[in-house]
Each structure stands twice: as structure tokens, then as C-alpha cells.
Write an enzyme that holds these catalytic residues in place. Structure first.
Site, PDB file in Angstrom:
ATOM      1  NE  ARG A  77       5.390   0.226  -2.298  1.00 17.12           N
ATOM      2  CZ  ARG A  77       5.893  -0.533  -2.114  1.00 17.12           C
ATOM      3  NH1 ARG A  77       5.726  -1.781  -2.607  1.00 17.12           N
ATOM      4  NH2 ARG A  77       7.063  -0.502  -1.543  1.00 17.12           N
ATOM      5  NE  ARG A 127      12.011  -0.786   1.029  1.00 19.20           N
ATOM      6  CZ  ARG A 127      10.838  -0.506   0.647  1.00 19.20           C
ATOM      7  NH1 ARG A 127      10.556   0.868   0.555  1.00 19.20           N
ATOM      8  NH2 ARG A 127      10.173  -1.448  -0.006  1.00 19.20           N
ATOM      9  CE  LYS A 134      10.361  -8.386  -3.728  1.00 20.20           C
ATOM     10  NZ  LYS A 134      10.630  -7.025  -3.876  1.00 20.20           N
TER      11      LYS A 134
END
Ligand code: AP5
Length: 211
Positions: free
Chosen positions: A123, A167, A13
Site C-alpha cells: 500500500r 494492528r 474498507k
């Protein structure tokens, strides 16, 4: 145009919001980035949010809704915006409606859970400006150093594998019902997010333009 980018943690996103906001010249508003900034600055909202974020849980609606409301009232958001990571619950979506915010499109970036777990371990984010990288798919030019501001890039606390699983669980329980919510309102468009970043951007922009 007012848009929501919806998707599991790590679906891309933020990466796509960065591309689209430049293309359409509208701000990308990330509640995750705003909350991380609040934690860094130890504001009242940040102090409330930290333990939830570290555990991979959602921050209470009233904290996030307050932050979001202030942000979309800013002058740069009056000609359209991308909401990245908001709403995350049906209650947050209802709060947006009751603020009188019209949403034109909800772009769901769809990536299977197994691909997400692999992605998140790579990441890295900049400690200074928050820019996001990936050690394999979007590396920095100089290892460990942000291309944009020269600060150190590090792994986010909530990108540890066990927190990523928490998550994902939170996403499926609390956020995925929003697909139905916006489908019923004729706003939802789903984009496959498993391709390379540039190809996902092409699909995302096509979905926004209704192609
Ligand atoms: P937030 O920061 O919003 O995290 P998230 O939704 O979990 O999303 P991410 O930022 O982790 O992922 P992304 O989809 O943006 O992926 P990205 O583009 O970085 O929220 C953090 C926390 O804040 C929440 O857990 C919660 O506690 C709290 N919070 C925030 N908003 C809230 C709300 N509304 N209500 C309550 N609590 C809230 O991509 C991931 C990685 O993959 C990157 O390294 C990227 O380079 C790479 N990548 C991206 N696309 C591709 C591709 N196509 N191929 C290969 N690699 C790719």
C-alpha cells in the site's frame, strides 16, 4: 442509508467506501483519515492520537468519539453516510447508539490475516490528499506520484510489517467482537474481500442493495 464498513486493517474498507460513496452519493467518513489529518495539523486530538497510531493501537475512545460526533453533525451527512473504521470497540458502538444514530447495515469485509499482511506491504498513500494505492493491485499512473493531486505517494508509518501484526492483534481483540454485536441486532452482512477490487465492489454493492 447509514452504514458501517467493518473489517481488519487492510481488508479494503477504504477502497470500497470510496466506490460506494460515489455510487450512492453519500460521504465516506474515515476516522483513520480524520486522525491522520489531526496529526498532520498537530491539533489537540492529533497530539493525543499519534503515539497510539504509530504503535498500531487504538486511540482512546473519548478522542475518537468526539471527532466522529462533530463530523456526523455536518450537513453532508444528514442523508446517509458510510463509517469506515468506526466503531472499533463495543464502547464506541454504544456511544453511537446513545447519540441516537440509526445504523441500517454493517458490511463486514472479510479477508484472512495472511492475505492482509501481503497486501499491506504494497500500500502507498498520497502525502497530499490521502488517496490510497497499491504497487501491484492499484498502481499510480506515474510511479510515486498521486494521480489525483500530483503529490508524492509514500508508505504509511503503521504499514511496516511489525506494526501491521500489532494492528491485526488489536483488531481481533477489540474490534472483531462487534461482528457479534451487530449480528445480534440483525444488521451484519459479510462480504468476501479476497477477490479483485472490482469484484469486491460488485459484492459490496449487492450486499448493500440486499441482493
Ligand atoms: P485506519 O486508517 O482506519 O486503518 P485500518 O482500519 O487499519 O484500515 P486501513 O485503512 O489500513 O485499511 P482498509 O481496510 O481501509 O484497506 P484499504 O482499502 O486501504 O486507522 C489507522 C489507525 O487510526 C488505527 O490503527 C488506530 O490507531 C486509529 N483509529 C482509527 N479509527 C479509530 C477508532 N474508531 N478508534 C480508535 N482508533 C482508531 O486497502 C489496503 C490495501 O490493499 C490498499 O493498498 C488497497 O489498494 C489494497 N486492496 C484493497 N482491496 C484489495 C483487493 N480486493 N485486492 C487486492 N488489493 C486490495
Amino acid at each position: 442509508m447509514n452504514m458501517i464498513f467493518l473489517g481488519a486493517p487492510g481488508a479494503g474498507k477504504g477502497t470500497q467506501a470510496e466506490v460506494v460513496c460515489k455510487e450512492l452519493n453519500i460521504p465516506a467518513i474515515s476516522t483513520g483519515n480524520m486522525l491522520r489529518e489531526a496529526v498532520k495539523n498537530s491539533t489537540e486530538a492529533g497530539l493525543k492520537a499519534k503515539s497510539y497510531m504509530d504503535a498500531g493501537e487504538l486511540v482512546p475512545d473519548e478522542v475518537v468519539i468526539g471527532i466522529l460526533k462533530d463530523r456526523i453533525a455536518q450537513p453532508d451527512a444528514q442523508n446517509g453516510f458510510i463509517l469506515d473504521g468506526f466503531p472499533r470497540t463495543v464502547q464506541q458502538a454504544e456511544a453511537l447508539e446513545s447519540m441516537g444514530v440509526e445504523i441500517d447495515k454493517v458490511i463486514e469485509i472479510d479477508v484472512p490475516d495472511d492475505a492482509i499482511i501481503a497486501r499491506m506491504s504494497g500500500r502507498r498513500v498520497c502525502e497530499g490528499c490521502g488517496n490510497s494505492y497499491h504497487i501491484e493491485y492499484k498502481p499510480t499512473k506515474v510511479e510515486g506520484i498521486c494521480d489525483a493531486c500530483g503529490a508524492k505517494v509514500v508508505q504509511r508509518i503503521d504499514d511496516k510489517p511489525e506494526t501491521v501484526l500489532a494492528r491485526l492483534k488489536t483488531y481481533h481483540e477489540k474490534t472483531a467482537p462487534l461482528k457479534d454485536y451487530y449480528e445480534k441486532r440483525g444488521k451484519l452482512v459479510t462480504v468476501k474481500g479476497q477477490n479483485e477490487i472490482a469484484e469486491t465492489s460488485r459484492l459490496t454493492l449487492a450486499a448493500i442493495k440486499g441482493e
